[in-house]
Design a protein around this motif. Sequence first.
Motif, PDB file in Angstrom:
ATOM      1  N   HIS A  91      22.449  83.029  98.095  1.00 23.50           N
ATOM      2  CA  HIS A  91      22.698  83.427  99.479  1.00 23.50           C
ATOM      3  C   HIS A  91      21.383  83.924 100.064  1.00 23.50           C
ATOM      4  CE1 HIS A  91      27.371  83.996  99.424  1.00 23.50           C
ATOM      5  NE2 HIS A  91      26.991  82.801  99.028  1.00 23.50           N
TER       6      HIS A  91
ATOM      7  N   ASP B 165      26.673  78.691 111.538  1.00 22.61           N
ATOM      8  CA  ASP B 165      26.212  77.791 110.486  1.00 22.61           C
ATOM      9  C   ASP B 165      24.783  78.081 110.057  1.00 22.61           C
ATOM     10  OD1 ASP B 165      28.642  76.531 110.420  1.00 22.61           O
ATOM     11  OD2 ASP B 165      28.051  74.866 111.712  1.00 22.61           O
TER      12      ASP B 165
ATOM     13  N   GLY C  68      26.847  80.319 107.228  1.00 21.41           N
ATOM     14  CA  GLY C  68      27.045  78.895 106.964  1.00 21.41           C
ATOM     15  C   GLY C  68      25.926  78.263 106.157  1.00 21.41           C
TER      16      GLY C  68
ATOM     17  N   TYR D 281      28.389  77.704  99.199  1.00 21.81           N
ATOM     18  CA  TYR D 281      29.815  78.014  99.138  1.00 21.81           C
ATOM     19  C   TYR D 281      30.175  78.273  97.677  1.00 21.81           C
ATOM     20  CZ  TYR D 281      34.892  77.172  99.170  1.00 21.81           C
ATOM     21  OH  TYR D 281      36.251  77.270  99.005  1.00 21.81           O
TER      22      TYR D 281
ATOM     23  N   SER E  48      30.531  86.390 103.672  1.00 20.21           N
ATOM     24  CA  SER E  48      30.098  84.988 103.716  1.00 20.21           C
ATOM     25  C   SER E  48      31.210  84.073 103.223  1.00 20.21           C
ATOM     26  CB  SER E  48      28.840  84.802 102.866  1.00 20.21           C
ATOM     27  OG  SER E  48      28.428  83.453 102.867  1.00 20.21           O
ATOM     28  N   GLN E  49      31.922  84.516 102.194  1.00 20.05           N
ATOM     29  CA  GLN E  49      33.009  83.710 101.664  1.00 20.05           C
ATOM     30  C   GLN E  49      34.187  83.617 102.631  1.00 20.05           C
ATOM     31  OE1 GLN E  49      31.470  81.760  99.269  1.00 20.05           O
ATOM     32  NE2 GLN E  49      33.521  81.826  98.354  1.00 20.05           N
TER      33      GLN E  49
ATOM     34  N   TYR F 152      33.895  83.461 105.817  1.00 21.57           N
ATOM     35  CA  TYR F 152      33.431  82.425 106.752  1.00 21.57           C
ATOM     36  C   TYR F 152      33.576  81.039 106.124  1.00 21.57           C
ATOM     37  CZ  TYR F 152      30.243  79.833 109.819  1.00 21.57           C
ATOM     38  OH  TYR F 152      29.702  78.915 110.678  1.00 21.57           O
ATOM     39  N   GLN F 153      33.106  80.916 104.874  1.00 27.55           N
ATOM     40  CA  GLN F 153      33.117  79.617 104.204  1.00 27.55           C
ATOM     41  C   GLN F 153      34.549  79.160 103.890  1.00 27.55           C
ATOM     42  OE1 GLN F 153      30.546  77.676 103.437  1.00 27.55           O
ATOM     43  NE2 GLN F 153      28.701  78.937 103.346  1.00 27.55           N
TER      44      GLN F 153
ATOM     45  N   LYS G 185      36.186  77.622 106.811  1.00 25.92           N
ATOM     46  CA  LYS G 185      35.685  76.261 107.015  1.00 25.92           C
ATOM     47  C   LYS G 185      36.397  75.266 106.091  1.00 25.92           C
ATOM     48  CE  LYS G 185      32.253  76.844 110.035  1.00 25.92           C
ATOM     49  NZ  LYS G 185      32.181  76.106 111.326  1.00 25.92           N
ATOM     50  N   HIS G 186      36.824  75.758 104.931  1.00 26.38           N
ATOM     51  CA  HIS G 186      37.502  74.897 103.962  1.00 26.38           C
ATOM     52  C   HIS G 186      39.026  74.989 104.064  1.00 26.38           C
ATOM     53  CE1 HIS G 186      33.461  74.917 102.180  1.00 26.38           C
ATOM     54  NE2 HIS G 186      33.834  73.860 101.481  1.00 26.38           N
TER      55      HIS G 186
END
Length: 499
Positions: free
Chosen positions: A139, A155, A159, A163, A188-189, A191-192, A195-196
């Motif tokens: 990271h 992002d 982003g 991940y 951060s996770q 956010y990620q 996205k998933h």
Amino acid sequence: MTNGFDNGKYLQIQSQHIRQRIAQFGDKLYLEFGGKLFDDHHASRVLPGFQPDSKLHMLMQLSDSAEVIIVISALDIEKNKVRSDLGITYDMDVLRLKDEFESRGLLVSSVVITHYNGQASADSFRKRLKRQNITTYVHYTIDGYPNNVALIDSDDGFGRNDYVKTTRPLVVVTAPGPGSGKMAVCLSQLYQEHKHGVKAGYAKFETFPIWNLPLKHPVNLAYEAATADLDDVNMIDPFHLEAYGKTAVNYNRDIEIFPVLNALFEGIYGENPYKSPTDMGVNMAGFCISDEEVCCKAAKDEIIRRYYTALGNMANGDCNEEEVNKIALLMNQAKITTEFRRTTVEARRRQEETGVPTVAIELEDGTIITAKTTALLGPSAALLLNATKYLAGISHEIKLIPQSMIEPIQKTKVSYLHGNNPRLHTDEVLVALSMLSTTDPNCRKALEQLPNLRGCQVHSTVMLSEVDRKIFRKLGIGLTCDPIKKKYFPNSLSNGKLQ
């Protein structure tokens, strides 16, 4: 020593509270474990009765649904940061933690290197982990973190990070020490995961500061002393005060990051389930203090211990004057000086009498035993003999280790190993005592008293060797030292005898 914390109650209500928080979210919960999952010696020192592995025992109850991510900062790798309680670097501790977790049936899925900016030392550590088949992610440093919310929540911010792939509903995020970037990994996770297409939540399990104790309570001040090198500051949580009209204590990094978490939750879910940084926490330690007076005294001792540690580090060039001054200010807020520590007063008094380096220990019953440097023994070694003899009821006049046994050891140290100091260290005295215990009942009785030294406090008028510090640490003894380098008195060995 006397307990001031109900560990049984803590295990019960803390595990129950964590289960309730897990149930609050959907697919996945990222649970940031502040402090140490085990070997939490700071907590056991300031809350006597707290077991260093309490948090680990709670986590083991959830092992079927949990996995562990270990976080380490590239900045700590680069400067070879050392865990003061264990004497090992953070990168070595990552490997130790992984082995410890897995030996208890916990899944360690990966290691995340934070604050990454192409550091060669971090790259080298990552290759080492790869050779051991340990999955590793990086990271990156984000400009303006934590205030530039627009960049962080994009992002080009979170982003950009790797991940981190996880498979279980509870993801425990831990680290060798503070300032590693655990919260940033969790956010951060979030956010990620969004996205998933995964609905994830976040909670924080941080023992200190204790949110329902006063801001300037000694236990909370001791936490500030422990993190003086990080510039952490305990604060009244303004978000909690505004939302509920109630005072709660948190610390600056959580308060600073809350707008980021708030923006993340609102962007992902439309609303934030937490109204304050204190809401994020699940810590119940404040409800388990059974004797506040005992904890206050222990916390004050810890502040002084941290002060001496900082002085010693500064003498060795490992920290700056600002850290020392900050802890001195905390001592002032706690209304204590170094003389609050009885062993400090007694060790210095004995040194004034003898003119040589001395140490003092306070036993559980309040008795203070002192020892001085002699031709045969270093002060720490002499102290262990004096203290164990007292506890075993052995007359001080009885010599447990005869001079005829000490002198050959001294000759080996100086003549064959080319050492400068012929006096026996603590480890050498304990080995000699162990050998003699098979035939001498007094030596056996003295050795049997070593467990009774756990929790006792020691002060030395000089900085001790790493060997002596490690022995005291293994015995569970709280040690402080004046920041004075030890000077050896002129000695020579002739025919195996000290002159």
